[in-house]
Design a protein around this motif. Structure first.
Motif, PDB file in Angstrom:
ATOM      1  N   HIS A   1      33.227  25.368  50.789  1.00 30.21           N
ATOM      2  CA  HIS A   1      34.276  25.485  49.946  1.00 30.21           C
ATOM      3  C   HIS A   1      34.747  26.839  49.746  1.00 30.21           C
ATOM      4  O   HIS A   1      36.063  27.097  49.939  1.00 30.21           O
TER       5      HIS A   1
ATOM      6  N   SER B   1      43.171  18.338  41.293  1.00 28.80           N
ATOM      7  CA  SER B   1      43.348  17.484  42.503  1.00 28.80           C
ATOM      8  C   SER B   1      43.469  16.049  41.978  1.00 28.80           C
ATOM      9  O   SER B   1      44.140  15.423  42.492  1.00 28.80           O
TER      10      SER B   1
ATOM     11  N   ASP C   1      41.202  26.674  47.165  1.00 27.69           N
ATOM     12  CA  ASP C   1      40.928  25.923  45.829  1.00 27.69           C
ATOM     13  C   ASP C   1      42.476  26.045  45.057  1.00 27.69           C
ATOM     14  O   ASP C   1      43.388  25.886  45.281  1.00 27.69           O
TER      15      ASP C   1
ATOM     16  N   GLU D   1      32.027  13.644  43.149  1.00 30.51           N
ATOM     17  CA  GLU D   1      32.271  15.133  43.079  1.00 30.51           C
ATOM     18  C   GLU D   1      33.220  15.783  42.063  1.00 30.51           C
ATOM     19  O   GLU D   1      33.146  16.847  41.594  1.00 30.51           O
ATOM     20  N   PHE D   2      34.301  14.813  41.719  1.00 32.81           N
ATOM     21  CA  PHE D   2      35.511  15.413  40.991  1.00 32.81           C
ATOM     22  C   PHE D   2      35.101  15.011  39.382  1.00 32.81           C
ATOM     23  O   PHE D   2      36.247  15.405  38.633  1.00 32.81           O
TER      24      PHE D   2
ATOM     25  N   LEU E   1      34.054  18.592  48.496  1.00 24.37           N
ATOM     26  CA  LEU E   1      35.445  17.984  47.817  1.00 24.37           C
ATOM     27  C   LEU E   1      36.378  17.558  48.511  1.00 24.37           C
ATOM     28  O   LEU E   1      37.090  16.658  48.230  1.00 24.37           O
TER      29      LEU E   1
ATOM     30  N   ASP F   1      32.825  21.122  52.863  1.00 18.42           N
ATOM     31  CA  ASP F   1      33.428  21.112  51.647  1.00 18.42           C
ATOM     32  C   ASP F   1      33.129  19.670  50.888  1.00 18.42           C
ATOM     33  O   ASP F   1      33.618  18.774  51.587  1.00 18.42           O
TER      34      ASP F   1
ATOM     35  N   TRP G   1      28.825  23.611  46.292  1.00 17.80           N
ATOM     36  CA  TRP G   1      30.164  23.413  47.374  1.00 17.80           C
ATOM     37  C   TRP G   1      30.088  24.393  48.485  1.00 17.80           C
ATOM     38  O   TRP G   1      30.961  24.265  49.303  1.00 17.80           O
TER      39      TRP G   1
ATOM     40  N   PRO H   1      34.132  10.486  46.274  1.00 21.50           N
ATOM     41  CA  PRO H   1      34.891  11.599  45.842  1.00 21.50           C
ATOM     42  C   PRO H   1      34.861  11.835  44.061  1.00 21.50           C
ATOM     43  O   PRO H   1      34.478  12.795  43.624  1.00 21.50           O
TER      44      PRO H   1
END
Length: 294
Positions: free
Chosen positions: A267, A211, A98, A139-140, A241, A239, A173, A136
């Motif tokens: 994760h 990220s 991470d 998730e982000f 992410l 994971d 995660w 994505p």
């Protein structure tokens, strides 16, 4: 509990155990140095193991400061380098996942003569604009949320909100066979629930070091500008992410890199697959050092 000498006015709390070749273990968000409660004792039989709380986390300093100046990857790397030099660690292995992975990569990029090897889990460079895809972005979302004042207003200093919020990430995660224990969540609430603690932890994202920001800004380096420190990447199966398809371009950013896929895991690298993590660290030692039983 020892504390480092200040770097930029920030002291780091850290644990140190064992003897042998040095290794520094860097935690993730949402976590602290307790992320390594399984891995550190295992390694201490043959390594000098140092596990700090990063700036803004755990028992380390959480000074109000401009996130871009004092909480981004370069600032965190300065603190890690300061600890390495203060403890006279001779070219340690840096390991992390991470945000700890990003910081380890930054130390290796900026101070390659100070690091023997990297053992890291995602995030890694090479994602690029794929991070803007529909899946994505589902998730982000949290990285954009963390940049809003609303995040601190809703969560900071409110232990019940901290528990609900962080429990989501630890459950979502992680891989299918891992469930954080109530005691582990109690620890997270204790360290993130104090006034100011949650806000300090998300200064990483407010600095532009998350990220999404990093992936959109990345450029493929010239061969001579790649990270020269040998790197081992542990890429888990589950994971959400960082899908395994995103491992396809990492060679463009490192001079010497090995990718190992870890089946069944999510994760949280040091807690979900500590055996594989420890094995990769042992493999990164100098030839003939500390490989008893391997």
């Amino acid at each position: 509990m020892p504390r480092s000498e200040p770097v930029d006015g920030f002291q780091l709390a850290y644990d140190r155990s064992g003897c042998g070749e040095p290794v520094v273990l860097l935690h993730g968000w949402p976590g602290d140095r307790a992320d390594y409660r399984i891995l550190a004792p295992d390694l201490a039989a043959s390594f000098d193991v140092v596990v700090p709380d990063l700036r803004g986390f755990g028992e380390s300093d959480k000074h109000p400061a401009d996130p871009a100046e004092q909480y981004g990857a370069a600032a965190q790397a300065r603190s890690v380098l300061g600890l390495i030099r203060e403890l006279d660690l001779q070219r340690p292995i840096l390991a992390g996942y991470d945000i700890g992975s990003r910081i380890a990569q930054t130390v290796a990029q900026q101070y390659p003569d100070q690091v023997r090897a990297l053992v890291i889990a995602p995030p890694l460079p090479g994602i690029g604009k794929r991070i803007l895809g529909q899946e994505p972005q589902r998730e982000f979302w949290y990285q954009s949320f963390h940049r809003l004042p609303l995040a601190a207003e809703l969560i900071d200093g409110a232990p019940a909100a901290v528990r609900a919020y962080l429990s989501y990430f630890w459950s979502h995660w992680s891989g299918p066979s891992f469930t954080p224990s109530p005691g582990d969540l109690d620890h997270l609430v204790a360290v993130y629930g104090m006034p100011g603690a949650f806000t300090a932890s998300i200064a990483w994202y407010r600095s532009g070091a998350g990220s999404v920001a990093r992936s959109l800004a990345e450029e493929v380096p010239a061969p001579d500008d790649r990270i020269a420190v040998p790197a081992t990447v542990l890429w888990p199966e589950y994971d959400p992410l960082f899908p395994r398809a995103w491992a396809d371009r990492v060679e463009e950013f490192f001079s010497a890199i090995t990718v190992r896929f870890v089946d069944g895991a999510g994760h949280f690298a040091p807690l979900e697959y500590p055996g594989e993590f420890a094995a990769a660290i042992r493999d990164a030692q100098p030839a003939g050092v500390g490989h008893d039983g391997m």
